[in-house]
Design an enzyme around this catalytic site. Sequence first.
Site, short mmCIF file in Angstrom:
data_model
loop_
_atom_site.label_atom_id
_atom_site.label_comp_id
_atom_site.label_asym_id
_atom_site.label_seq_id
_atom_site.Cartn_x
_atom_site.Cartn_y
_atom_site.Cartn_z
N LYS A 115 0.81 -1.20 0.27
CA LYS A 115 -0.11 -0.25 0.01
C LYS A 115 0.85 1.00 -0.21
CE LYS A 115 -4.37 -1.65 1.54
NZ LYS A 115 -5.27 -1.79 2.63
N LYS A 197 -3.69 -11.32 -6.51
CA LYS A 197 -5.00 -11.88 -6.25
C LYS A 197 -5.96 -10.88 -6.72
CE LYS A 197 -5.64 -8.53 -2.15
NZ LYS A 197 -6.07 -8.22 -0.69
N LYS A 200 -9.87 -5.33 -4.51
CA LYS A 200 -10.66 -4.27 -4.55
C LYS A 200 -10.23 -3.03 -5.64
CE LYS A 200 -13.04 -4.41 -0.16
NZ LYS A 200 -12.55 -4.14 1.11
P1 TYM Z 1 -10.59 -6.71 3.37
O1 TYM Z 1 -11.42 -5.69 3.42
O2 TYM Z 1 -9.34 -6.33 2.40
O3 TYM Z 1 -11.05 -7.86 2.64
C1 TYM Z 1 -11.96 -8.67 3.37
C2 TYM Z 1 -11.94 -10.10 3.39
O4 TYM Z 1 -11.89 -10.61 2.31
C3 TYM Z 1 -10.78 -11.53 1.78
N1 TYM Z 1 -10.15 -11.24 0.67
C4 TYM Z 1 -10.00 -12.49 -0.17
N2 TYM Z 1 -10.31 -13.72 -0.23
C5 TYM Z 1 -10.02 -14.61 -1.33
N3 TYM Z 1 -9.51 -13.97 -2.41
C6 TYM Z 1 -9.36 -12.62 -2.77
N4 TYM Z 1 -9.05 -12.24 -3.79
C7 TYM Z 1 -9.53 -11.86 -1.68
N5 TYM Z 1 -9.52 -10.67 -1.45
C8 TYM Z 1 -9.93 -10.22 -0.02
C9 TYM Z 1 -9.52 -11.20 2.87
O5 TYM Z 1 -8.86 -11.81 3.13
C10 TYM Z 1 -10.53 -10.74 4.11
O6 TYM Z 1 -10.86 -11.54 5.06
N6 TYM Z 1 -7.87 -6.36 7.27
C11 TYM Z 1 -9.25 -6.73 6.92
C12 TYM Z 1 -10.26 -6.33 7.55
C13 TYM Z 1 -10.27 -6.43 9.13
C14 TYM Z 1 -10.56 -7.87 9.55
C15 TYM Z 1 -10.34 -7.46 11.11
C16 TYM Z 1 -10.77 -8.94 9.24
C17 TYM Z 1 -10.18 -5.34 9.95
N7 TYM Z 1 -10.14 -5.91 11.14
C18 TYM Z 1 -10.56 -8.21 12.12
C19 TYM Z 1 -10.89 -10.25 10.20
C20 TYM Z 1 -10.66 -9.86 11.45
C21 TYM Z 1 -9.01 -6.64 5.44
O7 TYM Z 1 -8.43 -5.59 4.83
O8 TYM Z 1 -10.08 -7.10 4.53
#
Ligand code: TYM
Length: 334
Positions: A115, A197, A200
């Site tokens: 990032k 991957k 978003k």
């Molecule tokens: P975020 O918002 O980027 O993504 C949310 C969830 O989606 C999963 N993910 C994927 N899984 C499979 N293939 C992909 N291409 C893919 N892209 C995203 C991510 O692994 C995630 O589970 N830091 C976290 C949010 C967060 C969180 C937490 C999660 C904040 N606090 C506490 C669990 C527990 C995040 O950025 O997710």
Amino acid sequence: MDNVKKTVFSGVQPTGRITLGNYLGAIRNWSPLQDEYNCLYCIVDLHSLTVKQVPAELRKNTMELVALYIACGIDPSKSALFIQSHVHEHAELCWILDTIAYIGELNRMTQFKDKSRKHADNINMGLMNYPVLMASDILLYNAQLVPIGKDQTQHLELARDLAIRFNGRYSDTFAVPEALMFKSGSSIKSLQDPSAKMSKSDTNENAVVSLLDDKDAIVRKFKRAVTDCDTEVRFAEDKPAISNLLNIYSLCSGESIADAEKRFAGRGYGDFKLAVADSVIAVIEPIQAEQKRLVADKAYLESVLKQGAEQAERIARKTLDKVYRKVGLVGRIR
Ligand code: TYM
């Protein structure tokens, strides 16, 4: 909440479009956990602020994500569904954990480095602190299980390290969380580059399927998806593009990868890509319809959020009081 059941915590950032990767890697795995565990599902809006946001859009995305959680099967009568910023204990615990987290370990985080590269004009403290806030989300509820995609493994490791470090320094306080990962969906790849991957923030529209894409966009994106050099529909390490599509097809249609390989043997990529698109549309369309209905019912969404925040806050307050006491802060007289 039931004291015997284990606790599950997870969250998604309300940043931009929610992708098929977010759904298959995380959200879709949440609803089946609701009966067996105490579940808390959070919209992690404070995390979103680590990259520049348009305030009105962030608010809109947040409410749309609340609706999407419910449309994906999160039942507010079973799980606490809430917005991170509504429970101020998340930010407070983050401060305490900051005092035991080392700059060196945060600097090393792959996502921080990625990032920082992508947002070179805005390498803010929040970006580096991001995994400590994530650890706070999890530890505040003593969550034992955290359903996430593979890209969050390093952050979860840090949450574990901080829990162990705090417990060692101040006596047993936090449960040490474990990642709950479902192998096949845990890493959905970009449709344009199967070594990356599905993300978003990808600027290539064709690389990412959004949960809000319409039928035509989904068909177009799968038609344009990159493939591997031969014409065989086969799951193999040297065929990362087709393996990704097979994976998506299998997760969305429920058909095993082996059966799909047989079904599409000798039929070439064209037919196969359309079938993948159809399987995704069949999953996404009912979710979209339900989300649309829910977004229009603001009063209902607000009542869900009010209840969710109250449920979460009760647990969070107790943990934070305990933490404050353990580190030597004088409790406030009420
Ligand atoms: P975020 O918002 O980027 O993504 C949310 C969830 O989606 C999963 N993910 C994927 N899984 C499979 N293939 C992909 N291409 C893919 N892209 C995203 C991510 O692994 C995630 O589970 N830091 C976290 C949010 C967060 C969180 C937490 C999660 C904040 N606090 C506490 C669990 C527990 C995040 O950025 O997710």
